[in-house]
Design a protein around this motif. Sequence first.
Motif, PDB file in Angstrom:
ATOM      1  N   PRO A   8       0.829  -1.211   0.000  1.00 37.34           N
ATOM      2  CA  PRO A   8       0.000   0.000   0.000  1.00 37.34           C
ATOM      3  C   PRO A   8       0.857   1.252   0.000  1.00 37.34           C
ATOM      4  O   PRO A   8       1.887   1.323   0.668  1.00 37.34           O
ATOM      5  CB  PRO A   8      -0.808  -0.129   1.300  1.00 37.34           C
ATOM      6  CG  PRO A   8      -0.033  -1.080   2.154  1.00 37.34           C
ATOM      7  CD  PRO A   8       0.648  -2.016   1.214  1.00 37.34           C
ATOM      8  N   SER A   9       0.461   2.219  -0.782  1.00 36.19           N
ATOM      9  CA  SER A   9       1.211   3.475  -0.821  1.00 36.19           C
ATOM     10  C   SER A   9       1.014   4.221   0.487  1.00 36.19           C
ATOM     11  O   SER A   9      -0.073   4.234   1.061  1.00 36.19           O
ATOM     12  CB  SER A   9       0.737   4.343  -1.990  1.00 36.19           C
ATOM     13  OG  SER A   9      -0.644   4.609  -1.880  1.00 36.19           O
ATOM     14  N   ALA A  10       2.090   4.808   0.959  1.00 35.49           N
ATOM     15  CA  ALA A  10       2.040   5.534   2.227  1.00 35.49           C
ATOM     16  C   ALA A  10       1.597   6.968   1.967  1.00 35.49           C
ATOM     17  O   ALA A  10       2.314   7.749   1.349  1.00 35.49           O
ATOM     18  CB  ALA A  10       3.409   5.510   2.888  1.00 35.49           C
ATOM     19  N   HIS A  11       0.400   7.301   2.407  1.00 33.75           N
ATOM     20  CA  HIS A  11      -0.114   8.664   2.248  1.00 33.75           C
ATOM     21  C   HIS A  11       0.284   9.469   3.485  1.00 33.75           C
ATOM     22  O   HIS A  11      -0.511   9.641   4.408  1.00 33.75           O
ATOM     23  CB  HIS A  11      -1.626   8.651   2.066  1.00 33.75           C
ATOM     24  CG  HIS A  11      -2.078   7.899   0.851  1.00 33.75           C
ATOM     25  ND1 HIS A  11      -1.818   8.340  -0.431  1.00 33.75           N
ATOM     26  CD2 HIS A  11      -2.746   6.730   0.708  1.00 33.75           C
ATOM     27  CE1 HIS A  11      -2.324   7.488  -1.300  1.00 33.75           C
ATOM     28  NE2 HIS A  11      -2.887   6.492  -0.643  1.00 33.75           N
ATOM     29  N   LYS A  12       1.526   9.907   3.515  1.00 37.33           N
ATOM     30  CA  LYS A  12       2.003  10.644   4.677  1.00 37.33           C
ATOM     31  C   LYS A  12       1.491  12.075   4.634  1.00 37.33           C
ATOM     32  O   LYS A  12       1.524  12.741   3.611  1.00 37.33           O
ATOM     33  CB  LYS A  12       3.536  10.627   4.729  1.00 37.33           C
ATOM     34  CG  LYS A  12       4.106   9.239   5.027  1.00 37.33           C
ATOM     35  CD  LYS A  12       5.577   9.310   5.304  1.00 37.33           C
ATOM     36  CE  LYS A  12       6.171   7.928   5.535  1.00 37.33           C
ATOM     37  NZ  LYS A  12       5.601   7.263   6.700  1.00 37.33           N
ATOM     38  N   ARG A  13       1.002  12.492   5.774  1.00 38.19           N
ATOM     39  CA  ARG A  13       0.549  13.871   5.923  1.00 38.19           C
ATOM     40  C   ARG A  13       1.290  14.482   7.095  1.00 38.19           C
ATOM     41  O   ARG A  13       1.906  13.778   7.892  1.00 38.19           O
ATOM     42  CB  ARG A  13      -0.962  13.923   6.155  1.00 38.19           C
ATOM     43  CG  ARG A  13      -1.780  13.408   4.973  1.00 38.19           C
ATOM     44  CD  ARG A  13      -3.269  13.449   5.273  1.00 38.19           C
ATOM     45  NE  ARG A  13      -4.083  13.092   4.117  1.00 38.19           N
ATOM     46  CZ  ARG A  13      -4.395  11.861   3.768  1.00 38.19           C
ATOM     47  NH1 ARG A  13      -3.950  10.847   4.505  1.00 38.19           N
ATOM     48  NH2 ARG A  13      -5.139  11.616   2.714  1.00 38.19           N
ATOM     49  N   ALA A  14       1.229  15.782   7.201  1.00 34.06           N
ATOM     50  CA  ALA A  14       1.911  16.461   8.295  1.00 34.06           C
ATOM     51  C   ALA A  14       0.953  17.445   8.943  1.00 34.06           C
ATOM     52  O   ALA A  14       0.102  18.039   8.270  1.00 34.06           O
ATOM     53  CB  ALA A  14       3.153  17.190   7.787  1.00 34.06           C
ATOM     54  N   MET A  15       1.076  17.575  10.251  1.00 35.22           N
ATOM     55  CA  MET A  15       0.373  18.649  10.962  1.00 35.22           C
ATOM     56  C   MET A  15       1.082  19.939  10.584  1.00 35.22           C
ATOM     57  O   MET A  15       2.242  20.153  10.956  1.00 35.22           O
ATOM     58  CB  MET A  15       0.447  18.393  12.468  1.00 35.22           C
ATOM     59  CG  MET A  15      -0.389  19.331  13.296  1.00 35.22           C
ATOM     60  SD  MET A  15      -2.147  18.999  13.161  1.00 35.22           S
ATOM     61  CE  MET A  15      -2.794  20.419  14.051  1.00 35.22           C
ATOM     62  N   PRO A  16       0.447  20.803   9.789  1.00 34.38           N
ATOM     63  CA  PRO A  16       1.193  21.884   9.145  1.00 34.38           C
ATOM     64  C   PRO A  16       1.597  23.024  10.082  1.00 34.38           C
ATOM     65  O   PRO A  16       2.486  23.804   9.753  1.00 34.38           O
ATOM     66  CB  PRO A  16       0.221  22.385   8.072  1.00 34.38           C
ATOM     67  CG  PRO A  16      -1.134  22.033   8.600  1.00 34.38           C
ATOM     68  CD  PRO A  16      -0.957  20.748   9.370  1.00 34.38           C
ATOM     69  N   PHE A  17       0.939  23.143  11.230  1.00 36.16           N
ATOM     70  CA  PHE A  17       1.251  24.250  12.131  1.00 36.16           C
ATOM     71  C   PHE A  17       0.840  23.854  13.545  1.00 36.16           C
ATOM     72  O   PHE A  17       0.141  22.853  13.753  1.00 36.16           O
ATOM     73  CB  PHE A  17       0.516  25.528  11.705  1.00 36.16           C
ATOM     74  CG  PHE A  17      -0.993  25.394  11.768  1.00 36.16           C
ATOM     75  CD1 PHE A  17      -1.699  25.784  12.899  1.00 36.16           C
ATOM     76  CD2 PHE A  17      -1.703  24.865  10.692  1.00 36.16           C
ATOM     77  CE1 PHE A  17      -3.080  25.642  12.962  1.00 36.16           C
ATOM     78  CE2 PHE A  17      -3.090  24.731  10.747  1.00 36.16           C
ATOM     79  CZ  PHE A  17      -3.770  25.126  11.884  1.00 36.16           C
ATOM     80  N   THR A  18       1.269  24.657  14.495  1.00 37.57           N
ATOM     81  CA  THR A  18       0.853  24.452  15.884  1.00 37.57           C
ATOM     82  C   THR A  18      -0.352  25.342  16.155  1.00 37.57           C
ATOM     83  O   THR A  18      -0.242  26.574  16.090  1.00 37.57           O
ATOM     84  CB  THR A  18       1.994  24.817  16.849  1.00 37.57           C
ATOM     85  OG1 THR A  18       3.133  24.010  16.557  1.00 37.57           O
ATOM     86  CG2 THR A  18       1.561  24.592  18.287  1.00 37.57           C
ATOM     87  N   PRO A  19      -1.526  24.762  16.438  1.00 31.75           N
ATOM     88  CA  PRO A  19      -2.700  25.584  16.687  1.00 31.75           C
ATOM     89  C   PRO A  19      -2.540  26.377  17.985  1.00 31.75           C
ATOM     90  O   PRO A  19      -1.763  25.993  18.868  1.00 31.75           O
ATOM     91  CB  PRO A  19      -3.837  24.558  16.803  1.00 31.75           C
ATOM     92  CG  PRO A  19      -3.168  23.290  17.201  1.00 31.75           C
ATOM     93  CD  PRO A  19      -1.808  23.321  16.571  1.00 31.75           C
ATOM     94  N   PRO A  20      -3.276  27.474  18.130  1.00 32.20           N
ATOM     95  CA  PRO A  20      -3.120  28.307  19.332  1.00 32.20           C
ATOM     96  C   PRO A  20      -3.602  27.622  20.605  1.00 32.20           C
ATOM     97  O   PRO A  20      -3.194  27.995  21.703  1.00 32.20           O
ATOM     98  CB  PRO A  20      -3.956  29.551  19.005  1.00 32.20           C
ATOM     99  CG  PRO A  20      -4.906  29.111  17.938  1.00 32.20           C
ATOM    100  CD  PRO A  20      -4.184  28.068  17.149  1.00 32.20           C
ATOM    101  N   VAL A  21      -4.478  26.634  20.468  1.00 36.48           N
ATOM    102  CA  VAL A  21      -4.943  25.855  21.614  1.00 36.48           C
ATOM    103  C   VAL A  21      -4.912  24.379  21.214  1.00 36.48           C
ATOM    104  O   VAL A  21      -4.885  24.043  20.032  1.00 36.48           O
ATOM    105  CB  VAL A  21      -6.368  26.240  22.060  1.00 36.48           C
ATOM    106  CG1 VAL A  21      -6.415  27.683  22.547  1.00 36.48           C
ATOM    107  CG2 VAL A  21      -7.371  26.024  20.927  1.00 36.48           C
ATOM    108  N   SER A  22      -4.923  23.504  22.203  1.00 38.80           N
ATOM    109  CA  SER A  22      -4.898  22.077  21.922  1.00 38.80           C
ATOM    110  C   SER A  22      -6.166  21.654  21.186  1.00 38.80           C
ATOM    111  O   SER A  22      -7.282  22.048  21.549  1.00 38.80           O
ATOM    112  CB  SER A  22      -4.782  21.293  23.231  1.00 38.80           C
ATOM    113  OG  SER A  22      -4.937  19.912  22.990  1.00 38.80           O
TER     114      SER A  22
END
Length: 432
Positions: A240-254
Amino acid sequence: MSISISSWGRLDATPHEVHFLSDRKSVSATLASLHPGLAHGNGRSYGDVCLNPGGLLWKTTGLDRFIHFDDSTGLLRCEAGILLRDIQRMSVPRGWILPVTPGTQLVTVGGAIANDVHGKNHHVLGSFGDHIRQLTLARTDGSVIVCGPDARPDWFSATVGGLGLTGVIVDATIQLRRVAGPWLDTENIPYTSLDEFFHLADESEAGWEHTVSWIDCMSGTGKGIFMRGNPTDAGPRPVPSAHKRAMPFTPPVSLVNGLTLRPFNLAYYQLQKLKSGRGIAHYEPFFYPLDNLLEWNRMYGPRGFYQYQSVVPRQGGHEAVAAMLGEIGRSGEGSFLAVLKTFGNRQPIGMLSFPQPGVTLALDFPNKGEKTLKLLARLDAIVQEAGGRLYPAKDARMPRGLFEAGYPQLAEFLKFRDPGITSGLSRRLIGN
């Protein structure tokens, strides 16, 4: 050079002087001239075991070479800064695999040894240290110690799980395991109570190598999804192809909060329930589901998060886990990355190794300051009463008394500590 560095929990980022190691033959000379300090690999520990705030770090990711691999025996010698991912991608196509890996493959060999990491198959193959045949340890007095289960075993027992405090691991010889391919025969089973979980765990020990469960810590009933798997020869099939994603930024709150937790856990349970039954899975998504979301630790916001992993003996384990879940439910705090599994009836190889016979619960909590710390203190009391302990690789605030009670070989371990090595965790729990 001075760099602000945080661990994976992102509780804070503190200045460190960083020296990059790249030549294994010169490590001992470097340590002798440049200390006190601490080895730092890929920084995937959650608390301060990999940090030396205000001090020196010896960065080991430049020690990333394969030294020798025997295709006929599966014996691999490599430098300590190499990632487990790179070992897997070299060895699996050749019919070999790491016998034990944690929930991420983005950790170094040195870090895996120093924290004696475990996986989903402790009841069958133990922890990472059980498969190390030899390691080279550089000390800050300029000496080099070669040790293993059959050579200077006292040094080996101190270094495996030794939190990086006995020296810098330069290289290691690892016994890989023969496999037919990258596939596992898997089964997902919904459960609705802790009684069901323990029944599934006991039932699975004899016939399944890998066992783990996700638990809904907010449900109040102990419901979750039990996952088990065995290596299998599934023949040639597309990876299976690895669909890697990234959390693009740190949100101001959790993003993990009272508004999102219960709906997420409910949705996740229902989705996994629909996927219940048997299947064939590639080892990467089965072993490392979170590696496909890069920088996922950012979702907890700028204040970071605490990971809390305990193990308690099996006798009384049901009651202790139920008590912890009760405290979490009453607090309104919670985790959607909650993992419950059992350890096998085997003694740890290292003096400070975390795994012991029993049941382990791991949870992530957004850092809400004093409110979170008070909840964790209540969980501490349950763990200590049950005769358990916490995992130092995940810890950022364990009381010294709980550490000393949970690790009775601490006094023996201290005979092997390198006086030129220090960390945030060692100063907090052991002292200089």
